[in-house]
Design an enzyme around this catalytic site. Sequence first.
Site, PDB file in Angstrom:
ATOM      1  N   ASP A 270      18.123  23.382   8.332  1.00 26.01           N
ATOM      2  CA  ASP A 270      19.397  23.887   7.833  1.00 26.01           C
ATOM      3  C   ASP A 270      20.199  24.509   8.972  1.00 26.01           C
ATOM      4  OD1 ASP A 270      21.505  24.871   6.397  1.00 26.01           O
ATOM      5  OD2 ASP A 270      20.356  26.414   5.312  1.00 26.01           O
ATOM      6  N   LYS A 277      25.541  28.078  11.090  1.00 22.99           N
ATOM      7  CA  LYS A 277      24.847  29.363  11.183  1.00 22.99           C
ATOM      8  C   LYS A 277      24.941  29.904  12.600  1.00 22.99           C
ATOM      9  CE  LYS A 277      21.136  28.604   7.807  1.00 22.99           C
ATOM     10  NZ  LYS A 277      21.530  29.673   6.876  1.00 22.99           N
ATOM     11  N   ARG A 351      21.679  24.726  -3.312  1.00 22.63           N
ATOM     12  CA  ARG A 351      22.077  24.595  -4.720  1.00 22.63           C
ATOM     13  C   ARG A 351      22.638  23.213  -5.022  1.00 22.63           C
ATOM     14  NH1 ARG A 351      26.116  29.617  -4.004  1.00 22.63           N
ATOM     15  NH2 ARG A 351      24.360  30.149  -2.668  1.00 22.63           N
TER      16      ARG A 351
HETATM   17  N1  BES Z   1      18.341  28.335   3.815  1.00 27.56           N
HETATM   18  C1  BES Z   1      19.296  29.375   3.655  1.00 27.56           C
HETATM   19  C2  BES Z   1      18.693  30.660   3.083  1.00 27.56           C
HETATM   20  C3  BES Z   1      17.676  31.373   3.923  1.00 27.56           C
HETATM   21  C4  BES Z   1      18.041  32.492   4.648  1.00 27.56           C
HETATM   22  C5  BES Z   1      16.347  30.993   3.926  1.00 27.56           C
HETATM   23  C6  BES Z   1      17.103  33.183   5.392  1.00 27.56           C
HETATM   24  C7  BES Z   1      15.408  31.671   4.665  1.00 27.56           C
HETATM   25  C8  BES Z   1      15.774  32.772   5.396  1.00 27.56           C
HETATM   26  C9  BES Z   1      20.401  28.922   2.724  1.00 27.56           C
HETATM   27  O1  BES Z   1      20.687  27.575   2.713  1.00 27.56           O
HETATM   28  C10 BES Z   1      21.640  29.630   3.134  1.00 27.56           C
HETATM   29  O2  BES Z   1      22.111  29.362   4.203  1.00 27.56           O
HETATM   30  N2  BES Z   1      22.122  30.507   2.288  1.00 27.56           N
HETATM   31  C11 BES Z   1      23.308  31.228   2.550  1.00 27.56           C
HETATM   32  C12 BES Z   1      24.032  31.352   1.237  1.00 27.56           C
HETATM   33  C13 BES Z   1      25.445  31.769   1.368  1.00 27.56           C
HETATM   34  C14 BES Z   1      26.226  30.757   2.162  1.00 27.56           C
HETATM   35  C15 BES Z   1      26.025  31.946  -0.003  1.00 27.56           C
HETATM   36  C16 BES Z   1      22.942  32.605   3.109  1.00 27.56           C
HETATM   37  O3  BES Z   1      21.826  33.090   2.865  1.00 27.56           O
HETATM   38  O4  BES Z   1      23.734  33.171   3.831  1.00 27.56           O
HETATM   39 ZN    ZN Z   2      19.161  26.348   3.234  1.00 19.01          ZN
HETATM   40 MN    MN Z   3      22.095  27.032   4.208  1.00 21.64          MN
END
Ligand code: BES
Ligand code: ZN
Ligand code: MN
Length: 509
Positions: A270, A277, A351
């Site tokens: 991801d 990120k 999601r």
């Molecule tokens: N894979 C991440 C979530 C995650 C964060 C997993 C830390 C393991 C450790 C997920 O896809 C993500 O990026 N979520 C976002 C959601 C937001 C954009 C609403 C997040 O956590 O910032």
């Molecule tokens: Zn993710």
């Molecule tokens: Mn993500």
Amino acid sequence: MTTTYTLSKASPAKTRADAVVVGVLQSDKGPVLAPGGEDVGAAFGRKLRPMLSSLGVTGKAGEAVRVPTAGTLNAPVLLLVGLGANVDRVSVRRAAGVAARTVRNDASVALALPADDADLVAAATAGFRLGGYTFTTYRSESKDDSPADLVVLSPLARDEAVRTAFDEARVVADAVATTRDWVNEPPGQFTPELFADAVTAGHARLTKGRGAPQVTLEVMDQDRLAQLGCGGILGVGAGSDAPPRLVKISYEPPAATTHLALVGKGITFDSGGLTIKPSSSMGTMKSDMAGAAAVIQATFAIAALGLPIRVTTWAPMAENMVSGSSIRPGDVLTIRGGRTVEVLNTDAEGRLVLADALVLAGEEEPDLVVDVATLTGHMVLALGDKVCGVLGTDDVVEQVLDAGRRAGEAAWPMPIPEEMSERIRSSKVADLAQHDWVRWGGGLYAAAFLREFTEGRPWAHLDIAGPSFNSGGPFGDWTSGGTGFGVATLVELARALATPDADPAGSGD
Ligand code: BES
Ligand code: ZN
Ligand code: MN
């Protein structure tokens, strides 16, 4: 070397081994040997107390002290491991995990931790197996220094229920270990296609030979996903050179009366996509497939144990990357079944792939649906990195929390406030808004979004973003990297659903 496990009623003072492991409890009167260590205590006699105090043994959890036995026991080394103040499944499992890492150079080990019931025998066995877990695939010198022989000592070693618990604990612990392997694989070596190949290989191993369980496996490629109308999985996968997959596993034993559907997030890496990120958050994102790994390995373990429950498992796999073919903020995707979603943050990709899979899972009208996903950093902020959040319909949330208690995996309920649903319907162009930029309660918003695709079915969502990956050093039976979190809880859930009249009172601890 793979370790051979045996269960024996022998006395730890008489057992021949390179090392004997005994637990130490903290008490008001200082450290005391835990149940299982009585014969060792008797062999040392009055020398025991001064020895413990001169070695500085306290019984604190995590403590491990090697003592030469100088002929007092049949083993040359006594390993004292701390249990903390209580004997329970979790303290025994963790102490066994610490022991496994301390006895590395001993070829044969006898484990004499508290083992006077089936649950404790299972805890000691699984704890040793998992605490000694290593991932050496990519080490040029990969010496496996785990012992050749482990004897688990228990006064009830001849008891049928205890023997079964001992065998089953190894099946589940092996499933947890393989989940860790999958999570630990480098993401370039574990694209959706290669992940699906690993599942295919695991399935072949599981179903080979006489008496093997009947489990069917289907791997769907992009063409098939397009036919099925899985716009979420295809959209997230669009930015990667490695195409997405959807894995479906079905286990349908004749005696089953309940149908459990499992869904797991399988993002093999991801990057965040165009909503990229920061580097510091991207480093562990190979673990974003931990939910898929957990539901698949739990399904294999449930089948290997022959639990009389129908399980259908869905694992959408995609790589979330940055390229000229990535989805953009503002794009609209059509989920299986026809609902449209406005993408507002490409980093909220989980999601999107789960939406397709939840719809497909629901089409078979299972009695309940459980999804497992490394879904949000918000859940890590709320609950830390050792506890998973559980959201969904009250009944299934309760069942998952109970299963977590029996499995010794920490889980905590979180709400899905009704007003979240209004925000999800606030898109000006599509049926649903995938995201909004209100940061508070982001883990709850994500669950509210998933709920849209469950059609009111009994359902629970496990957000394992925290506990799926251990960025720190080893802790009890947890090693660094993938933890395999969720597998044991799902197996316990399946067990409870398969035998609904079994006494759930025996569950707590
Ligand atoms: N894979 C991440 C979530 C995650 C964060 C997993 C830390 C393991 C450790 C997920 O896809 C993500 O990026 N979520 C976002 C959601 C937001 C954009 C609403 C997040 O956590 O910032
Ligand atoms: Zn993710
Ligand atoms: Mn993500």
